[in-house]
Design a protein around this motif. Structure first.
Motif, PDB file in Angstrom:
ATOM      1  N   TYR A 240       0.836  -1.204   0.000  1.00 18.87           N
ATOM      2  CA  TYR A 240       0.000   0.000   0.000  1.00 18.87           C
ATOM      3  C   TYR A 240       0.873   1.257   0.000  1.00 18.87           C
ATOM      4  O   TYR A 240       0.534   2.254  -0.616  1.00 18.87           O
ATOM      5  CB  TYR A 240      -0.942  -0.006   1.214  1.00 18.87           C
ATOM      6  N   GLY A 241       2.012   1.195   0.703  1.00 19.69           N
ATOM      7  CA  GLY A 241       2.931   2.330   0.715  1.00 19.69           C
ATOM      8  C   GLY A 241       3.503   2.601  -0.675  1.00 19.69           C
ATOM      9  O   GLY A 241       3.827   3.741  -1.020  1.00 19.69           O
ATOM     10  N   SER A 242       3.606   1.539  -1.475  1.00 22.06           N
ATOM     11  CA  SER A 242       4.182   1.725  -2.806  1.00 22.06           C
ATOM     12  C   SER A 242       3.234   2.491  -3.724  1.00 22.06           C
ATOM     13  O   SER A 242       3.624   2.947  -4.784  1.00 22.06           O
ATOM     14  CB  SER A 242       4.554   0.368  -3.423  1.00 22.06           C
ATOM     15  N   TYR A 243       1.980   2.612  -3.334  1.00 18.70           N
ATOM     16  CA  TYR A 243       1.037   3.418  -4.104  1.00 18.70           C
ATOM     17  C   TYR A 243       0.835   4.797  -3.481  1.00 18.70           C
ATOM     18  O   TYR A 243      -0.092   5.522  -3.817  1.00 18.70           O
ATOM     19  CB  TYR A 243      -0.328   2.707  -4.198  1.00 18.70           C
ATOM     20  N   LEU A 244       1.703   5.135  -2.519  1.00 18.17           N
ATOM     21  CA  LEU A 244       1.540   6.374  -1.753  1.00 18.17           C
ATOM     22  C   LEU A 244       2.446   7.468  -2.314  1.00 18.17           C
ATOM     23  O   LEU A 244       3.599   7.209  -2.644  1.00 18.17           O
ATOM     24  CB  LEU A 244       1.906   6.081  -0.291  1.00 18.17           C
ATOM     25  N   SER A 245       1.906   8.674  -2.396  1.00 19.20           N
ATOM     26  CA  SER A 245       2.679   9.768  -2.977  1.00 19.20           C
ATOM     27  C   SER A 245       3.722  10.308  -1.991  1.00 19.20           C
ATOM     28  O   SER A 245       3.551  10.237  -0.781  1.00 19.20           O
ATOM     29  CB  SER A 245       1.719  10.874  -3.420  1.00 19.20           C
ATOM     30  N   ARG A 246       4.811  10.865  -2.539  1.00 24.27           N
ATOM     31  CA  ARG A 246       5.887  11.421  -1.717  1.00 24.27           C
ATOM     32  C   ARG A 246       5.433  12.618  -0.886  1.00 24.27           C
ATOM     33  O   ARG A 246       6.096  13.034   0.042  1.00 24.27           O
ATOM     34  CB  ARG A 246       7.039  11.875  -2.599  1.00 24.27           C
ATOM     35  N   LYS A 247       4.300  13.180  -1.276  1.00 28.82           N
ATOM     36  CA  LYS A 247       3.828  14.361  -0.546  1.00 28.82           C
ATOM     37  C   LYS A 247       3.204  14.003   0.793  1.00 28.82           C
ATOM     38  O   LYS A 247       3.018  14.847   1.649  1.00 28.82           O
ATOM     39  CB  LYS A 247       2.777  15.113  -1.384  1.00 28.82           C
ATOM     40  N   GLU A 248       2.859  12.733   0.963  1.00 29.85           N
ATOM     41  CA  GLU A 248       2.123  12.376   2.182  1.00 29.85           C
ATOM     42  C   GLU A 248       3.047  12.233   3.388  1.00 29.85           C
ATOM     43  O   GLU A 248       4.194  11.810   3.276  1.00 29.85           O
ATOM     44  CB  GLU A 248       1.351  11.069   1.992  1.00 29.85           C
ATOM     45  N   ASN A 249       2.478  12.524   4.543  1.00 32.41           N
ATOM     46  CA  ASN A 249       3.193  12.459   5.803  1.00 32.41           C
ATOM     47  C   ASN A 249       3.022  11.047   6.395  1.00 32.41           C
ATOM     48  O   ASN A 249       1.927  10.656   6.790  1.00 32.41           O
ATOM     49  CB  ASN A 249       2.581  13.531   6.713  1.00 32.41           C
ATOM     50  N   LEU A 250       4.122  10.293   6.427  1.00 32.15           N
ATOM     51  CA  LEU A 250       4.022   8.888   6.848  1.00 32.15           C
ATOM     52  C   LEU A 250       3.631   8.749   8.320  1.00 32.15           C
ATOM     53  O   LEU A 250       2.869   7.855   8.688  1.00 32.15           O
ATOM     54  CB  LEU A 250       5.352   8.167   6.609  1.00 32.15           C
ATOM     55  N   PHE A 251       4.185   9.613   9.155  1.00 29.44           N
ATOM     56  CA  PHE A 251       3.871   9.553  10.589  1.00 29.44           C
ATOM     57  C   PHE A 251       2.383   9.711  10.822  1.00 29.44           C
ATOM     58  O   PHE A 251       1.749   8.955  11.543  1.00 29.44           O
ATOM     59  CB  PHE A 251       4.600  10.695  11.333  1.00 29.44           C
ATOM     60  N   GLU A 252       1.863  10.767  10.151  1.00 30.15           N
ATOM     61  CA  GLU A 252       0.461  11.081  10.345  1.00 30.15           C
ATOM     62  C   GLU A 252      -0.424   9.947   9.819  1.00 30.15           C
ATOM     63  O   GLU A 252      -1.381   9.542  10.482  1.00 30.15           O
ATOM     64  CB  GLU A 252       0.174  12.357   9.564  1.00 30.15           C
ATOM     65  N   SER A 253      -0.069   9.436   8.635  1.00 33.00           N
ATOM     66  CA  SER A 253      -0.870   8.347   8.060  1.00 33.00           C
ATOM     67  C   SER A 253      -0.863   7.130   8.973  1.00 33.00           C
ATOM     68  O   SER A 253      -1.907   6.533   9.251  1.00 33.00           O
ATOM     69  CB  SER A 253      -0.330   7.943   6.682  1.00 33.00           C
ATOM     70  N   ALA A 254       0.336   6.756   9.449  1.00 34.94           N
ATOM     71  CA  ALA A 254       0.438   5.582  10.318  1.00 34.94           C
ATOM     72  C   ALA A 254      -0.332   5.799  11.615  1.00 34.94           C
ATOM     73  O   ALA A 254      -1.006   4.891  12.114  1.00 34.94           O
ATOM     74  CB  ALA A 254       1.905   5.270  10.606  1.00 34.94           C
ATOM     75  N   ALA A 255      -0.252   7.031  12.147  1.00 29.13           N
ATOM     76  CA  ALA A 255      -0.960   7.315  13.401  1.00 29.13           C
ATOM     77  C   ALA A 255      -2.467   7.167  13.213  1.00 29.13           C
ATOM     78  O   ALA A 255      -3.172   6.603  14.050  1.00 29.13           O
ATOM     79  CB  ALA A 255      -0.620   8.721  13.890  1.00 29.13           C
ATOM     80  N   TRP A 256      -2.962   7.647  12.081  1.00 28.57           N
ATOM     81  CA  TRP A 256      -4.392   7.529  11.805  1.00 28.57           C
ATOM     82  C   TRP A 256      -4.820   6.064  11.718  1.00 28.57           C
ATOM     83  O   TRP A 256      -5.819   5.655  12.293  1.00 28.57           O
ATOM     84  CB  TRP A 256      -4.739   8.222  10.480  1.00 28.57           C
ATOM     85  N   VAL A 257      -4.040   5.299  10.964  1.00 28.77           N
ATOM     86  CA  VAL A 257      -4.422   3.901  10.763  1.00 28.77           C
ATOM     87  C   VAL A 257      -4.384   3.143  12.086  1.00 28.77           C
ATOM     88  O   VAL A 257      -5.324   2.409  12.426  1.00 28.77           O
ATOM     89  CB  VAL A 257      -3.502   3.230   9.715  1.00 28.77           C
ATOM     90  N   CYS A 258      -3.316   3.347  12.870  1.00 31.95           N
ATOM     91  CA  CYS A 258      -3.215   2.646  14.161  1.00 31.95           C
ATOM     92  C   CYS A 258      -4.365   3.039  15.079  1.00 31.95           C
ATOM     93  O   CYS A 258      -4.958   2.195  15.756  1.00 31.95           O
ATOM     94  CB  CYS A 258      -1.884   2.956  14.858  1.00 31.95           C
ATOM     95  N   THR A 259      -4.688   4.329  15.109  1.00 28.78           N
ATOM     96  CA  THR A 259      -5.742   4.783  16.017  1.00 28.78           C
ATOM     97  C   THR A 259      -7.106   4.234  15.609  1.00 28.78           C
ATOM     98  O   THR A 259      -7.852   3.690  16.436  1.00 28.78           O
ATOM     99  CB  THR A 259      -5.797   6.331  16.039  1.00 28.78           C
ATOM    100  N   LEU A 260      -7.432   4.361  14.328  1.00 26.53           N
ATOM    101  CA  LEU A 260      -8.745   3.879  13.872  1.00 26.53           C
ATOM    102  C   LEU A 260      -8.887   2.379  14.095  1.00 26.53           C
ATOM    103  O   LEU A 260      -9.917   1.894  14.548  1.00 26.53           O
ATOM    104  CB  LEU A 260      -8.941   4.198  12.379  1.00 26.53           C
ATOM    105  N   ASP A 261      -7.826   1.644  13.776  1.00 26.84           N
ATOM    106  CA  ASP A 261      -7.885   0.186  13.893  1.00 26.84           C
ATOM    107  C   ASP A 261      -8.079  -0.240  15.342  1.00 26.84           C
ATOM    108  O   ASP A 261      -8.897  -1.118  15.644  1.00 26.84           O
ATOM    109  CB  ASP A 261      -6.599  -0.425  13.335  1.00 26.84           C
ATOM    110  N   THR A 262      -7.336   0.405  16.237  1.00 26.73           N
ATOM    111  CA  THR A 262      -7.418   0.041  17.654  1.00 26.73           C
ATOM    112  C   THR A 262      -8.791   0.414  18.213  1.00 26.73           C
ATOM    113  O   THR A 262      -9.389  -0.336  18.986  1.00 26.73           O
ATOM    114  CB  THR A 262      -6.300   0.752  18.429  1.00 26.73           C
ATOM    115  N   LEU A 263      -9.269   1.563  17.774  1.00 27.65           N
ATOM    116  CA  LEU A 263     -10.602   1.994  18.201  1.00 27.65           C
ATOM    117  C   LEU A 263     -11.659   0.956  17.816  1.00 27.65           C
ATOM    118  O   LEU A 263     -12.507   0.564  18.619  1.00 27.65           O
ATOM    119  CB  LEU A 263     -10.913   3.339  17.530  1.00 27.65           C
ATOM    120  N   ILE A 264     -11.585   0.468  16.591  1.00 28.46           N
ATOM    121  CA  ILE A 264     -12.594  -0.505  16.120  1.00 28.46           C
ATOM    122  C   ILE A 264     -12.476  -1.813  16.899  1.00 28.46           C
ATOM    123  O   ILE A 264     -13.481  -2.421  17.264  1.00 28.46           O
ATOM    124  CB  ILE A 264     -12.454  -0.762  14.604  1.00 28.46           C
ATOM    125  N   ALA A 265     -11.239  -2.258  17.173  1.00 32.21           N
ATOM    126  CA  ALA A 265     -11.082  -3.500  17.939  1.00 32.21           C
ATOM    127  C   ALA A 265     -11.693  -3.336  19.332  1.00 32.21           C
ATOM    128  O   ALA A 265     -12.444  -4.198  19.800  1.00 32.21           O
ATOM    129  CB  ALA A 265      -9.608  -3.881  18.046  1.00 32.21           C
TER     130      ALA A 265
END
Ligand code: PHE
Length: 461
Positions: A240-265
């Motif tokens: 999925y990262g290989s389809y990600l643009s260089r403009k995106e903030n990796l920290f922020e993206s990872a933080a969002w995914v971790c938070t949403l996923d944990t929230l749902i669990a």
């Protein structure tokens, strides 16, 4: 942007990426596997270790996978080949591709059960049924070879149809529509569950750690669950990262995914355990059938239960499809990049291969006797599906994540990944902390757990 990126497709927008990555992460792992595994490992203490692993290990590993994918624009095997040509690191990528098949084998089977349960709840199969009858209905359903394989096949067809569309028009479009729906239905279920009389017991089970009940096997299961739930350790986030643009903030993206996923669990746990403990005779340790045996009882006890039940299983099927596409996408990306196949051929082979590997798992819940009990460890029975879940859903992911941490920390190098993170993250200042996490803390903890396993093989399962 390099031309390779254009050929492979990219996410259309930042939100599109976060929703697609969260769509990969949020799935049966959160709603089926998390409660089942937490229930088998004592509840609260398991949950605490799971949460700690996410913060201490998984966040750093997720950034590492996304950065590897974005930097190289490759699949998990191609990443290692490009950054460490001629070395043996690529076998971690190969393990990831194989793990993709291993996980999809049982994932699609359980996802198929959700399709069957949409039909059952919608047609009132459980209304007025006693807890025993509900367990019987589940047993009959999963041990029927025709429906077990039929629903598995149906689910794989849906997955392949989405994958044919490709990354942007397929995965992203679906995730955008489906993920918010999922959150809303889950919140409704939690409100229902925690307001049932007697809900406190389940809340205490889930949220109050009983440390003396935590075993080594429980710790491994909790760490494995964190990787599984966040789609880490087999290269999904690399892909999925290989389809990600260089403009995106990796920290922020990872933080969002971790938070949403944990929230749902956690929401899934809050929906299931309080209600579970209000039904006499049901135990949290049931395993793979937990939500399927327990939830219909709950729906029977609530106003408009049939509607809640149908909604819940629709939600689960939706969550499962957005995850399964990301699991099958790993072998597909490998075929497209490394073997130069067309996307169409790659999806056919990836999907059909996963379907075939899934057949014995589909038949292991009673349809074929020996597949239903291939191993017994310390009194716990493992069918073929349970075994695949343990080997690929837990151990493969733990080993694959160790590979990512070691590779990034010691081979590709902390300064290289920090440079990758800095792209799209102006003012990034956590180089030293990140280096410490990925070079020392994550690999030492993961390797420590695996060494512990070698010393005490009883902790294996
Ligand atoms: N994270 C997914 C879920 O929770 C499953 C998954 C595991 C997806 C590994 C990709 C890789 O359902």
């Amino acid at each position: 942007m390099d031309s390779g990126a254009q050929n492979r497709g990219q996410w259309g927008s930042k939100l599109g990426f976060i929703l697609a990555a969260a769509g990969s992460a949020i799935g049966l792992g959160n709603i089926w596997r998390f409660p089942a595994t937490a229930g088998q490992n004592g509840g609260g203490a398991f949950v605490a270790v799971y949460l700690a692993s996410i913060v201490i290990i998984c966040f750093a590993v997720m950034i590492a996978e996304l950065a590897l994918g974005r930097n190289t624009q490759r699949n998990p095997v191609g990443v290692y080949k490009k950054l460490a040509p001629g070395s043996s690191w690529k076998y971690f990528g190969v393990l990831g591709v194989l793990t993709g098949w291993g996980i999809s084998s049982f994932y699609s089977v359980v996802a198929g059960w959700t399709l069957g349960y949409i039909y059952k709840t919608a047609t009132g199969a459980f209304s007025n049924a006693s807890p025993q009858q509900i367990s019987q209905i589940f047993g009959d359903f999963v041990s029927n070879p025709v429906s077990a394989i039929g629903f598995h096949a149906a689910f794989m067809v849906i997955t392949m149809l989405i994958l044919f569309g490709g990354v942007k028009s397929g995965i992203e479009r679906w995730s955008k529509i489906l993920m918010p729906v999922l959150l809303v239905i889950l919140i409704l279920l939690v409100i229902r569950s925690v307001t049932l009389p007697g809900a406190e017991k389940g809340l205490a089970f889930l949220l109050q750690p009983k440390w003396d009940e935590l075993t080594g096997r429980g710790v491994l299961a909790a760490v494995g669950q964190a990787f599984f739930s966040l789609s880490l350790g087999m290269g999904t986030m690399i892909t999925y990262g290989s389809y990600l643009s260089r403009k995106e903030n990796l920290f922020e993206s990872a933080a969002w995914v971790c938070t949403l996923d944990t929230l749902i669990a956690l929401l899934a746990g809050l929906a299931i355990f309080p209600a579970l403990f209000t039904i006499p005779g049901l135990e949290p340790t049931i395993g793979a059938g937990l939500i399927f045996v327990v939830l219909p009882n709950i729906f029977n006890k609530i106003f408009l239960g049939g509607l809640f039940g149908t909604g819940f299983f629709i939600l689960l099927a939706i969550a499962a499809v957005t995850s399964l596409i990301s699991i099958v996408e790993v072998p597909v990306a490998y075929f497209v990049d490394e073997l130069k196949w067309s996307r169409k051929k790659a999806v056919w082979v990836g999907g059909l291969g996963a379907f075939i590997v899934g057949i014995p798992a589909a038949l292991s819940l009673g349809a074929v006797g020996w597949l239903s009990s291939v191993m017994t460890i310390e009194g716990r029975n493992y069918g073929f599906l349970d075994l695949m879940n343990l080997l690929f859903g837990q151990y493969s992911l733990i080993i694959g994540s160790l590979g990512v941490a070691l590779f990034v920390g010691w081979r590709w190098g902390v300064s290289s990944i920090n440079k990758e993170i800095e792209q799209g993250h102006p003012g990034y200042r956590h180089q030293a902390l990140y280096g410490f996490l990925i070079r020392f803390l994550s690999p030492i903890i993961i390797a420590g757990l695996l060494i512990y396993l070698l010393i005490d093989p009883n902790a294996f399962a």
